[in-house]
Design a protein around this motif. Sequence first.
Motif: not given
Length: 246
Positions: A207-228
């Motif tokens: 719905p807005d840029t901030a919502s997209r960024l929040r979602d991406e932040l959660n995705l990045l943290r989860a994906e980085t943890a998997i890669l680690r």
Amino acid sequence: MTTVRLPLFPLNTVLFPGLVLPLNVFEERYRALMRDLLKTPEDEPRRFAVVAIRDGHEVAPAAPGMPDGTAPLQRGPADGFGDDPLKAFQTVGCVADAATVRERADGTFEVLATGTTRVRLVSVDASGPFLTAELEELTEEPGDEAGALAEGVLRAFRQYQKRLAGARERSLSTGADLPDEPSVVSYLVAAAMMLDTPTKQRLLQAPDTASRLRDELNLLRAETAILRSLPSLPAADLTRGPTSLN
């Protein structure tokens, strides 16, 4: 509601504003679309809309990459998309501006387009040689704390890049490497992450840029943890060549 009618190009990928989309066009319905675009004067935008095909529907062999050699090239504009093509496509897509439309000797096309504006699909018309759609342009609202969220996403994205690249010693981040405008950051990161099409679609229609960024932040943290936890993940090889942002 102000709408615009444009040619429609369904793909098995999500296009984001500001990102480049290379296309190899083989099917007759999309060749017809490109021939129509070539009628537009060079000093005017050659626009069409890209929408992602919903799961369970046909993926057109005119998508980026090589065509399906077993598929017939002569097809109707809505072939494979059912009686109501509107139901076969995601409701939010992106307008593309074709900077290059080059016809090959065999009648196929090489196209280089750039995403410009998000749009909502209102209706689909299959009466012509290619699909057209009535589209409503979507405004991009910043939302709350978009600037701070963009900074956090950039930091998380750099860590993600390092993990994906096998934690190589070279630095992947300087102030000039990545943009700092929140909406641009949100689209760049959404396109660059290794995500499935439904997740990318969810990010596109946030719905807005901030919502997209929040979602991406959660995705990045989860994906980085998997890669680690999986440092030898074969997907790291994907970072050794030029990155496609589609």
